[in-house]
Structures are given as structure tokens and as C-alpha cells.
Design a protein around this motif. Structure first.
Motif, short mmCIF file in Angstrom:
data_model
loop_
_atom_site.label_atom_id
_atom_site.label_comp_id
_atom_site.label_asym_id
_atom_site.label_seq_id
_atom_site.Cartn_x
_atom_site.Cartn_y
_atom_site.Cartn_z
N VAL A 132 0.87 -1.17 0.00
CA VAL A 132 0.00 0.00 0.00
C VAL A 132 0.91 1.22 0.00
O VAL A 132 2.10 1.14 0.35
N GLU A 133 0.37 2.38 -0.38
CA GLU A 133 1.21 3.55 -0.64
C GLU A 133 2.06 3.97 0.54
O GLU A 133 3.20 4.40 0.36
N VAL A 134 1.52 3.87 1.76
CA VAL A 134 2.27 4.36 2.92
C VAL A 134 3.58 3.58 3.12
O VAL A 134 4.51 4.08 3.77
N LYS A 135 3.66 2.38 2.56
CA LYS A 135 4.88 1.57 2.73
C LYS A 135 6.06 2.14 1.95
O LYS A 135 7.21 1.74 2.19
N GLY A 136 5.82 3.03 0.99
CA GLY A 136 6.92 3.74 0.32
C GLY A 136 7.85 2.87 -0.49
O GLY A 136 9.04 3.21 -0.66
N ILE A 137 7.35 1.77 -1.04
CA ILE A 137 8.21 0.85 -1.79
C ILE A 137 8.88 1.53 -2.98
O ILE A 137 10.02 1.22 -3.36
N GLU A 138 8.18 2.52 -3.57
CA GLU A 138 8.77 3.21 -4.73
C GLU A 138 10.03 3.97 -4.35
O GLU A 138 10.91 4.19 -5.20
N VAL A 139 10.15 4.36 -3.08
CA VAL A 139 11.37 5.05 -2.61
C VAL A 139 12.56 4.10 -2.73
O VAL A 139 13.63 4.48 -3.22
N LEU A 140 12.37 2.87 -2.31
CA LEU A 140 13.43 1.85 -2.42
C LEU A 140 13.75 1.56 -3.88
O LEU A 140 14.93 1.54 -4.28
N LEU A 141 12.73 1.37 -4.70
CA LEU A 141 12.96 1.02 -6.10
C LEU A 141 13.67 2.14 -6.85
O LEU A 141 14.58 1.90 -7.65
N GLU A 142 13.28 3.38 -6.57
CA GLU A 142 13.93 4.52 -7.21
C GLU A 142 15.36 4.69 -6.74
O GLU A 142 16.25 5.06 -7.51
N ALA A 143 15.60 4.44 -5.46
CA ALA A 143 16.97 4.55 -4.92
C ALA A 143 17.89 3.53 -5.61
O ALA A 143 19.01 3.86 -6.02
N VAL A 144 17.42 2.29 -5.75
CA VAL A 144 18.21 1.26 -6.43
C VAL A 144 18.38 1.61 -7.90
O VAL A 144 19.48 1.49 -8.46
N ASN A 145 17.33 2.07 -8.52
CA ASN A 145 17.37 2.44 -9.94
C ASN A 145 18.40 3.53 -10.20
O ASN A 145 19.11 3.51 -11.22
N SER A 146 18.51 4.47 -9.26
CA SER A 146 19.43 5.60 -9.44
C SER A 146 20.89 5.17 -9.38
O SER A 146 21.77 5.87 -9.90
N LEU A 147 21.16 4.01 -8.78
CA LEU A 147 22.54 3.56 -8.64
C LEU A 147 23.06 2.87 -9.91
O LEU A 147 24.27 2.67 -10.05
N ASN A 148 22.14 2.48 -10.77
CA ASN A 148 22.52 1.92 -12.08
C ASN A 148 23.55 0.80 -11.95
O ASN A 148 24.57 0.76 -12.64
N ASN A 149 23.26 -0.11 -11.01
CA ASN A 149 24.16 -1.24 -10.77
C ASN A 149 23.37 -2.54 -10.99
O ASN A 149 22.50 -2.89 -10.19
N PRO A 150 23.65 -3.28 -12.05
CA PRO A 150 22.87 -4.49 -12.36
C PRO A 150 23.01 -5.59 -11.32
O PRO A 150 22.21 -6.54 -11.31
N ASN A 151 24.02 -5.51 -10.47
CA ASN A 151 24.20 -6.52 -9.43
C ASN A 151 23.38 -6.25 -8.17
O ASN A 151 23.36 -7.07 -7.24
N LEU A 152 22.69 -5.12 -8.14
CA LEU A 152 21.74 -4.85 -7.05
C LEU A 152 20.41 -5.47 -7.44
O LEU A 152 19.82 -5.12 -8.46
N LYS A 153 19.92 -6.41 -6.66
CA LYS A 153 18.66 -7.08 -6.93
C LYS A 153 17.70 -6.84 -5.75
O LYS A 153 18.12 -6.87 -4.59
N VAL A 154 16.45 -6.61 -6.08
CA VAL A 154 15.44 -6.29 -5.06
C VAL A 154 14.31 -7.31 -5.11
O VAL A 154 13.73 -7.56 -6.17
#
Length: 373
Positions: A200-222
Motif C-alpha cells: 500500500v502507498e504508505v509503505k513507500g516501496i517506490e522510494v526503495l525502487l527509485e533509490a536502487v534504480n538511481s545507482l545503475n548497478n545491475p548486481n543490485l537485486k530487489v
């Protein structure tokens, strides 16, 4: 003459998710049966975790223990039906794990002359009924310190502060399954990040996904574990459809195999809405010696209090990305020490032993006062 055991009814809307349900399960399973006779009441018998509770062998009632306020002219008759249900089973204490500010349940208990206790598990106090629910209760259990000052400062005689707990024997360090690792296509040099939450929105999962996305490291898996059937989850799935770094695992009754695969657990809850009281998921991860990062908000702050370096500002994508890099590159000895310290934190502060002791002592005090009158 055999002393009558204290009859406690635990009320909870359902066992669709295992959050509050786990706490009810732990209480029912571990209460001293020479002193207490627990029973459970919920609205329906659906949900995978219901089977777990059913296996405990206690009596489970399927009954609507709350009543809609409208139409007003029918409200009293509904309350009296709930009162009759409570009275007919001769309960000594009703302990509610309902998340809402409902007043029908405590009102029915009061009319029945039965002690009513509710656990305030989530943050939220906007409804005008919370104060009335509290006044109708014999006692309230607040699960974190901020609730004591933010919500109950004028009613401290009504409130006790018991943190939630998990079974640290159930959640122990575990060797990762190579079978599951292959199924998820995780490579040996991948750095695996996990978050466990109902999406649900309050869990802020998009914050985690965007943070990982910004690092541009294919070895980071979520890995995102939790109910992903809602609108918010579908939006996330659509947005990150082509990002093979991100996998939505769905709801799992047993999250331990997925926690065992991870290098890092992240709980990125936003500082809004029904925030965390004391979230179970990071406690489970810490008990399994996973390093946990979390938003610096009420509830999560209670869990990570000794580890301020493991918190980031809620909603801060850049700040979280920086933390991910720091902990990904942590030296092995520091990583090991931190993992062990996190498990010790759970064992020392959030153990089932103290959880049971606190609840049993409260129940006994309530009945002792009755005998003294």
C-alpha cells in the motif's frame, strides 16, 4: 476445588495477513494454560494464516464483534447482540487487536461487565472515536513510546507500553536455499535487497525502487515480498516491468527462505497516514541476522534506536541510495558484527518471553483488582 482459569477472548477482524495475527497466535500458543483459557473471535475463516491459528486447537468463534453506527436506531440492538455473545461465554477479559477506532466492541464489553483491553498497534489518532474507545476500555496497550506522549498523555493511568515481539527461535540465522536462488535467477555476486510488506502507498516501496534504480548497478537485486494484488502494487509492477533487477514475489506465509537470501532488508515507510506502530518484518529480519535500514519515523525508530546510522529520512531517495552504497561496501567484519548486534537487539528487547510476561501480568492484575473489591 480447582481454581477457574481466566477466560480471555482475542478479537481480530481476520487472519488474511500475518501482522497482528502473529501476535495473537503467539499469545494463544504460549499463555500459561494452568492460569488462562484463551479463545479467538474473527469475522471469517479465510486467509492462509487462519489455518495456523486453527491448528493450535483453541476455540475460534466466527462472529461480527463490531457494529455499524448507521442507521442509529439499530445501533443499540446490535450492541446488545454483541453483549449477549460476550456474556454467554463467560469471558473475563476481551483483548482486541482490531486496528480501527471502533467503539461498538468496547461498549458491548462494558455493558457486559467484562474487562476490555485493546492494543494500539498502528499510528493514527484522527478519528474522534479513539478517545472514546480508550475511555470505554479498562486498559490500553501502546506498542511504542511516541504513542504514550502523542496520544495518551492525559490518560496515562489507562495505558501501558509493551513492545510487540517475535519468536526468536522461529526466526534464526538460516542458510540460503540454492534452489530458490536459482529460481529467482540470483547470481553469486548479486547484492540482494529485500522488503516485506503489504503493498500500500504508505509503505513507500517506490522510494526503495527509485533509490536502487538511481545507482545503475545491475548486481543490485530487489525482492518485494507481500500482497501485491492492489492498485498501488499494480502501478509499481507496470512502472518497473522492464527492470529485471526487481522481483515481486507476492504474499508468502513463510518469509524466512527469502530473508535468508538477502544481504540487506529495507523498510522505507512514509511519514504519513497509518504509520508503523512496531513493524514485525524488520524484527524478523534482524532476528535472522539481516542488516536492516529503515525510515527514521515512529515505530521503526523504536526498532533501530541503537543503530542511528541505519536510518534515513522518510521519502529521501538520494539519502537511501547513499545508505545502500555504504552498506553494500561494508567490510566483512563490520557486517558480521552489525548482523549479530541486530539479532541481539531483538532477543534482548522484543522477545516472546517478555511479551508473554507483560501480558500475563496485566491480565492477572485486572482480575486481582476484581477480587479485592
Amino acid at each position: 476445588m480447582t481454581r477457574k482459569r481466566i477466560r480471555i477472548l482475542y478479537t481480530i477482524p481476520n487472519f488474511n495477513t500475518a501482522g497482528s495475527g502473529k501476535s495473537v497466535y503467539d499469545l494463544v500458543k504460549n499463555l500459561d494454560r494452568t492460569l488462562f483459557e484463551p479463545e479467538v473471535c474473527c469475522f471469517h475463516g479465510r486467509g492462509a494464516f487462519f489455518k495456523e491459528v486453527e491448528a493450535l486447537g483453541v476455540k475460534i468463534h466466527i462472529f461480527p464483534f463490531t457494529a455499524a453506527y448507521r442507521p442509529p436506531y439499530r445501533f443499540l440492538s446490535k450492541i446488545l447482540k454483541i453483549r449477549a455473545f460476550f456474556k454467554s461465554h463467560d469471558f473475563d477479559i476481551i483483548h482486541s487487536w482490531h486496528w480501527s477506532s471502533d467503539i461498538s466492541e468496547p461498549l458491548a464489553a462494558k455493558l457486559a461487565g467484562i474487562h476490555y483491553v485493546y492494543t494500539k498497534k498502528a499510528m493514527g489518532w484522527k478519528s474522534r472515536f479513539w478517545k472514546l474507545r480508550t475511555k470505554l476500555s479498562t486498559k490500553v496497550i501502546a506498542v511504542n513510546e511516541d504513542m504514550m506522549t502523542d496520544y495518551f498523555s492525559n490518560m496515562l493511568d489507562k495505558v501501558v507500553n509493551f513492545p510487540l515481539a517475535i519468536d526468536v527461535e522461529h526466526y534464526q540465522p538460516k542458510v540460503a536455499s540454492e534452489t530458490i536462488r536459482r529460481q529467482l535467477n540470483l547470481k553469486p555476486d548479486d547484492f540482494v535487497i529485500i522488503s516485506v510488506a503489504n503493498l500500500v502507498e504508505v509503505k513507500g516501496i517506490e522510494v526503495l525502487l527509485e533509490a536502487v534504480n538511481s545507482l545503475n548497478n545491475p548486481n543490485l537485486k530487489v525482492l518485494i515480498v507481500g500482497d501485491d494484488s492492489g492498485v498501488y502494487a499494480q502501478k509499481l509492477r507496470t512502472k518497473y516491468l522492464n527492470k529485471h533487477q526487481f522481483q515481486f514475489i507476492g504474499k508468502q506465509l513463510d518469509v524466512r527462505p527469502y530473508l535468508a537470501l538477502s544481504d540487506l532488508f529495507v523498510i522505507p515507510t512514509k511519514n504519513e497516514g497509518r504509520r508503523e506502530g512496531i513493524p514485525n518484518a524488520p524484527l524478523e529480519a534482524m532476528a535472522m541476522e539481516r542488516i536492516v535500514l529503515g525510515s527514521n519515523i515512529t515505530g521503526i525508530r523504536d526498532v533501530l534506536e541503537p543503530f542511528p546510522e541505519c536510518m534515513f529520512q522518510a521519502g529521501d531517495i538520494i539519502g537511501l541510495a547513499e545508505k545502500l552504497e555504504i552498506f553494500r561496501n561494508l567490510p566483512d567484519i563490520e557486517r558480521l558484527n552489525l548482523k549479530q548486534a541486530m539479532r541481539n537487539r531483538v532477543v534482548d528487547t522484543f522477545s516472546i518471553k517478555d511479551f508473554l510476561k507483560n501480558h500475563q501480568s496485566l491480565y492477572l492484575k485486572l482480575l486481582k483488582k476484581d477480587n479485592e473489591v
